[in-house]
Design an enzyme around this catalytic site. Structure first.
Site, short mmCIF file in Angstrom:
data_model
loop_
_atom_site.label_atom_id
_atom_site.label_comp_id
_atom_site.label_asym_id
_atom_site.label_seq_id
_atom_site.Cartn_x
_atom_site.Cartn_y
_atom_site.Cartn_z
N GLU A 44 0.84 -1.22 0.00
CA GLU A 44 0.00 0.00 0.00
C GLU A 44 0.87 1.26 0.00
O GLU A 44 0.56 2.26 0.67
CB GLU A 44 -1.02 -0.03 1.13
CG GLU A 44 -1.99 -1.16 0.89
CD GLU A 44 -3.39 -0.93 1.35
OE1 GLU A 44 -3.80 0.24 1.48
OE2 GLU A 44 -4.09 -1.93 1.54
N1 CAA Z 1 -6.41 11.80 -3.75
C1 CAA Z 1 -6.89 12.53 -4.79
N2 CAA Z 1 -6.13 12.88 -5.84
C2 CAA Z 1 -4.84 12.52 -5.82
C3 CAA Z 1 -4.27 11.78 -4.77
C4 CAA Z 1 -5.13 11.42 -3.70
N3 CAA Z 1 -4.67 10.72 -2.65
N4 CAA Z 1 -2.97 11.57 -5.03
C5 CAA Z 1 -2.71 12.15 -6.21
N5 CAA Z 1 -3.84 12.73 -6.68
C6 CAA Z 1 -3.99 13.52 -7.94
C7 CAA Z 1 -3.01 14.69 -7.94
O1 CAA Z 1 -3.59 15.82 -7.32
C8 CAA Z 1 -2.81 14.92 -9.42
O2 CAA Z 1 -3.94 15.61 -9.93
P1 CAA Z 1 -3.92 16.43 -11.32
O3 CAA Z 1 -4.18 15.44 -12.38
O4 CAA Z 1 -5.04 17.39 -11.15
O5 CAA Z 1 -2.57 17.08 -11.42
C9 CAA Z 1 -2.85 13.51 -9.99
O6 CAA Z 1 -3.59 12.71 -9.05
C10 CAA Z 1 -1.45 12.92 -10.19
O7 CAA Z 1 -0.83 12.91 -8.94
P2 CAA Z 1 0.75 12.85 -8.73
O8 CAA Z 1 1.42 13.83 -9.66
O9 CAA Z 1 1.01 12.99 -7.27
O10 CAA Z 1 1.07 11.38 -9.23
P3 CAA Z 1 2.42 10.55 -9.21
O11 CAA Z 1 2.52 9.83 -10.48
O12 CAA Z 1 3.55 11.43 -8.76
O13 CAA Z 1 2.13 9.43 -8.07
C11 CAA Z 1 2.15 8.54 -5.85
C12 CAA Z 1 1.87 9.74 -6.77
C13 CAA Z 1 1.71 8.99 -4.46
C14 CAA Z 1 3.62 8.17 -5.82
C15 CAA Z 1 1.29 7.34 -6.31
O14 CAA Z 1 1.69 6.86 -7.56
C16 CAA Z 1 1.34 6.20 -5.30
O15 CAA Z 1 0.58 6.23 -4.33
N6 CAA Z 1 2.21 5.17 -5.49
C17 CAA Z 1 2.23 4.00 -4.60
C18 CAA Z 1 1.33 2.92 -5.12
C19 CAA Z 1 0.71 2.09 -4.04
O16 CAA Z 1 0.55 2.53 -2.91
N7 CAA Z 1 0.31 0.89 -4.39
C20 CAA Z 1 -0.40 0.05 -3.49
C21 CAA Z 1 -1.04 -1.09 -4.22
S1 CAA Z 1 -2.28 -1.88 -3.24
C22 CAA Z 1 -1.50 -2.83 -2.12
O17 CAA Z 1 -0.33 -2.77 -1.92
C23 CAA Z 1 -2.47 -3.76 -1.42
C24 CAA Z 1 -2.11 -4.33 -0.13
O18 CAA Z 1 -1.20 -3.93 0.47
C25 CAA Z 1 -2.96 -5.30 0.48
P1 FAD Z 2 9.29 -0.36 -6.57
O1 FAD Z 2 8.28 0.66 -6.89
O2 FAD Z 2 10.13 -0.89 -7.68
O3 FAD Z 2 10.25 0.23 -5.45
C1 FAD Z 2 11.52 -0.34 -5.14
C2 FAD Z 2 12.20 0.57 -4.09
O4 FAD Z 2 12.39 1.90 -4.63
C3 FAD Z 2 11.35 0.75 -2.84
O5 FAD Z 2 12.18 0.81 -1.71
C4 FAD Z 2 10.68 2.09 -3.06
O6 FAD Z 2 10.31 2.73 -1.86
C5 FAD Z 2 11.78 2.86 -3.80
N1 FAD Z 2 11.21 3.94 -4.60
C6 FAD Z 2 10.45 3.85 -5.74
N2 FAD Z 2 10.10 5.08 -6.15
C7 FAD Z 2 10.63 5.97 -5.28
C8 FAD Z 2 10.60 7.38 -5.15
N3 FAD Z 2 9.93 8.16 -6.02
N4 FAD Z 2 11.25 7.96 -4.11
C9 FAD Z 2 11.93 7.19 -3.22
N5 FAD Z 2 11.99 5.84 -3.29
C10 FAD Z 2 11.34 5.24 -4.28
N6 FAD Z 2 -0.58 -4.37 -5.15
C11 FAD Z 2 -1.88 -4.31 -5.54
O7 FAD Z 2 -2.23 -3.61 -6.49
N7 FAD Z 2 -2.84 -5.03 -4.88
C12 FAD Z 2 -2.54 -5.82 -3.83
O8 FAD Z 2 -3.45 -6.44 -3.26
C13 FAD Z 2 -1.18 -5.92 -3.41
N8 FAD Z 2 -0.84 -6.74 -2.38
C14 FAD Z 2 0.49 -6.96 -2.13
C15 FAD Z 2 0.86 -7.97 -1.24
C16 FAD Z 2 2.21 -8.25 -1.03
C17 FAD Z 2 2.59 -9.35 -0.10
C18 FAD Z 2 3.22 -7.50 -1.71
C19 FAD Z 2 4.69 -7.80 -1.52
C20 FAD Z 2 2.85 -6.48 -2.56
C21 FAD Z 2 1.49 -6.21 -2.79
N9 FAD Z 2 1.10 -5.25 -3.72
C22 FAD Z 2 -0.22 -5.16 -4.11
C23 FAD Z 2 2.10 -4.46 -4.42
C24 FAD Z 2 2.75 -3.37 -3.56
O9 FAD Z 2 1.87 -2.31 -3.38
C25 FAD Z 2 4.05 -2.95 -4.25
O10 FAD Z 2 4.98 -3.99 -4.07
C26 FAD Z 2 4.58 -1.65 -3.69
O11 FAD Z 2 3.72 -0.58 -3.99
C27 FAD Z 2 6.00 -1.34 -4.21
O12 FAD Z 2 6.10 -1.52 -5.60
P2 FAD Z 2 7.33 -2.39 -6.18
O13 FAD Z 2 7.34 -3.67 -5.45
O14 FAD Z 2 7.19 -2.43 -7.66
O15 FAD Z 2 8.64 -1.57 -5.78
#
Ligand code: CAA
Ligand code: FAD
Length: 380
Positions: A363
Site C-alpha cells: 500500500e
Molecule cells: N487523492 C486525490 N487525488 C490525488 C491523490 C489522492 N490521494 N494523489 C494524487 N492525486 C492527484 C493529484 O492531485 C494529481 O492531480 P492532477 O491530475 O489534477 O494534477 C494527480 O492525481 C497525479 O498525482 P501525482 O502527480 O502525485 O502522481 P504521481 O505519479 O507522482 O504518483 C504517488 C503519486 C503517491 C507516488 C502514487 O503513484 C502512489 O501512491 N504510489 C504508490 C502505489 C501504491 O501505494 N500501491 C499500493 C497497491 S495496493 C496494495 O499494496 C495492497 C495491499 O497492500 C494489500
Molecule cells: P518499486 O516501486 O520498484 O520500489 C523499489 C524501491 O524503490 C522501494 O524501496 C521504493 O520505496 C523505492 N522507490 C520507488 N520510487 C521511489 C521514489 N519516487 N522515491 C523514493 N523511493 C522510491 N498491489 C496491488 O495492487 N494489490 C494488492 O493487493 C497488493 N498486495 C500486495 C501484497 C504483497 C505481499 C506485496 C509484496 C505487494 C502487494 N502489492 C499489491 C504491491 C505493492 O503495493 C508494491 O509492491 C509496492 O507498492 C511497491 O512496488 P514495487 O514492489 O514495484 O517496488
C-alpha cells in the site's frame, strides 16, 4: 477532545478479540507454515458482520464506522497478520471504491455481496513494471461495442485467486498518463481472466498473493467504476483509507509481539530472577509500548477523520509510516527478548517479525508515504 472508544466500539473489540484468540490464533502457525488460506475463517467473519463493518445496512453492512474497522483489523492482526490483511483488502481496497464511486446497480450487485461476505474482494493496481509508479501501468482496456476488452497482467494481488470480485485498473488511453487510467469490476470466472504465479513469501504466508492475467477479457461496459479516466483518482483515494487499514494491521502485529515478549520476560529467569527485572529488558518493553500507543493514536485519528468526513490522506499516510516502522522495530526487539528461543518456530515471535516487514512495503512503501506526507506539509 475525547480519547475514549464508544460503548459499541469497545463491544466490537471484545467480540473480535474473543474470535481472534479462539478461532484464528490456534491455526495461525500451521497456516503460515503450509501457506494455506482458510476461507472458513472469512466465512466466520462474515457471520459476525465483520466483512461489512462500515457499510450501511441497506448494502448488507452493519452500519458501523472506520474506527471499528481499524479495531477489527488490529485485533485480528494481533494473532494473525494474514487474516488482518484479508479483511483489510476486502473492505478498504475492494468494497470502499464500489461504495464511494459505484452507481446504485453496482452497489446492489457487488457491494451487497462483499459486505455480507458472500463474496471476497481484491484490488488490482500493481504490475511488474508499475509498483510505486502507478501511472506507468501497461494493462489496457479497449471499448468494443458494449464491452471493454482487457489485456495485460497484475502482480502481487492480495486475495488473488481466492477472491470473487476484483477492482482492476487499466489504461483506456495510453497517451494520457494518469488521466488515461480507468477502473473496472471484474468477477472471477469471466472468460479471459485467469491466475498466474502464486508468490512464496517471507511473511503473511496464509494470505495468498497472486498474479492476475487478462487475455481478451470482455467486461460489460456497466462494470466500469466512475467514468473513463477516473481510475487514478479512484486508486489514490482508495489507498488513502487502505493505508490506515495497514497501519491498524501494524499496530496489531506490534501489540501481539509485545504481549508475548512481556509474558516471556516475566517468566524467563536468568541470574536467579526474571529477565524483566533487568532495566535493559524493561526499558525495551517500555519503548515498545510507547511507540505502539503513539501508532494506535495516529491510526484511530485517521479512522475517526474518515468516519467524520474530515481530511485523512496525510493522517493515514503518517499512521502507516509510523506504525509500519513500529511493527518492524517492536518485533525485532521481541525476538531479542526471547533470546535464542525467539529465533525458532517453537515460539510465535519469529512469525510476527516476518509478518511485520510487509507493512513497510505494501500500500505504498515507507518512501512513498514520506513522499505523500512531504508533498502535503510543503504545499502552499
Ligand atoms: N487523492 C486525490 N487525488 C490525488 C491523490 C489522492 N490521494 N494523489 C494524487 N492525486 C492527484 C493529484 O492531485 C494529481 O492531480 P492532477 O491530475 O489534477 O494534477 C494527480 O492525481 C497525479 O498525482 P501525482 O502527480 O502525485 O502522481 P504521481 O505519479 O507522482 O504518483 C504517488 C503519486 C503517491 C507516488 C502514487 O503513484 C502512489 O501512491 N504510489 C504508490 C502505489 C501504491 O501505494 N500501491 C499500493 C497497491 S495496493 C496494495 O499494496 C495492497 C495491499 O497492500 C494489500
Ligand atoms: P518499486 O516501486 O520498484 O520500489 C523499489 C524501491 O524503490 C522501494 O524501496 C521504493 O520505496 C523505492 N522507490 C520507488 N520510487 C521511489 C521514489 N519516487 N522515491 C523514493 N523511493 C522510491 N498491489 C496491488 O495492487 N494489490 C494488492 O493487493 C497488493 N498486495 C500486495 C501484497 C504483497 C505481499 C506485496 C509484496 C505487494 C502487494 N502489492 C499489491 C504491491 C505493492 O503495493 C508494491 O509492491 C509496492 O507498492 C511497491 O512496488 P514495487 O514492489 O514495484 O517496488
Amino acid at each position: 477532545m475525547n480519547f475514549q472508544l464508544t460503548e459499541e466500539q469497545q463491544m466490537l473489540r471484545k467480540m473480535v478479540r474473543d474470535f481472534a484468540v479462539n478461532e484464528v490464533e490456534p491455526t495461525a502457525a500451521e497456516r503460515d507454515e503450509e501457506e494455506r488460506f482458510d476461507r472458513g475463517i472469512f466465512d466466520q467473519m462474515a457471520e459476525l458482520g465483520l466483512t461489512g463493518i462500515p457499510w450501511p445496512e441497506e448494502y448488507g453492512g452493519i452500519g458501523s464506522d472506520f474506527v471499528s474497522y481499524a479495531i477489527a483489523v488490529e485485533e485480528l492482526s494481533r494473532v494473525c497478520a494474514s487474516t488482518g490483511v484479508t479483511l483489510s483488502a476486502h473492505i478498504s481496497l475492494a468494497s470502499w471504491p464500489i461504495y464511494t464511486y459505484g452507481n446504485e446497480d453496482q452497489k446492489q450487485n457487488f457491494l451487497q455481496r462483499l459486505a455480507t461476505g458472500e463474496a471476497l474482494g481484491a484490488y488490482a493496481l500493481s504490475e511488474p513494471g508499475a509498483g510505486s509508479d502507478v501511472s506507468s501501468m501497461k494493462t489496457t482496456a479497449k471499448l468494443d461495442g458494449d464491452h471493454y476488452v482487457l489485456n495485460g497482467s497484475k502482480v502481487w494481488i492480495t486475495n488473488g485467486g481466492v477472491a470473487d470480485i476484483y477492482v482492476v485498473f487499466a489504461k483506456t488511453d495510453m497517451d494520457a498518463k494518469h488521466k488515461g487510467i480507468s477502473a473496472f469490476i471484474v468477477e472471477k470466472g469471466t472468460e479471459g481472466f485467469s491466475f498466474g504465479k502464486k508468490e512464496e513469501k517471507l511473511g503473511i504466508r496464509s494470505s495468498p498473493t497472486t498474479e492476475l492475467i487478462f487475455e481478451n477479457c470482455r467486461i460489460p461496459k456497466e462494470n466500469m467504476l466512475g467514468d473513463e479516466g477516473d481510475g487514478f483518482k479512484i486508486a489514490m483515494t482508495t489507498l488513502d483509507g487502505g493505508r490506515n487499514g495497514i497501519a491498524a494491521q501494524a499496530v496489531g502485529i506490534a501489540q501481539g509481539a509485545l504481549d508475548k515478549a512481556t509474558d516471556y520476560a516475566k517468566e524467563r529467569e536468568q541470574f536467579g530472577k526474571p529477565i524483566a527485572k533487568n532495566q535493559g529488558i524493561s526499558f525495551k518493553l517500555a519503548d515498545m509500548a510507547t511507540n505502539i500507543e503513539a501508532s494506535r493514536l495516529l491510526t484511530y485519528q485517521a479512522a475517526y477523520n474518515e468516519s467524520e468526513g474530515l481530511p485523512y490522506q496525510k493522517e493515514s499516510a503518517m499512521a502507516k509510516l509510523f506504525a509500519g516502522d513500529t511493527a518492524m522495530n517492536v518485533t525485532v526487539e521481541a525476538v531479542q527478548v526471547y533470546g535464542g528461543y525467539g529465533y525458532t518456530k517453537d515460539y510465535p515471535v519469529e512469525r510476527y517479525m516476518r509478518d511485520a516487514k510487509i507493512t513497510q512495503i505494501y500500500e505504498g512503501t515507507q518512501e512513498i508515504q514520506r513522499l505523500v506526507v512531504g508533498r502535503m506539509v510543503t504545499k502552499d
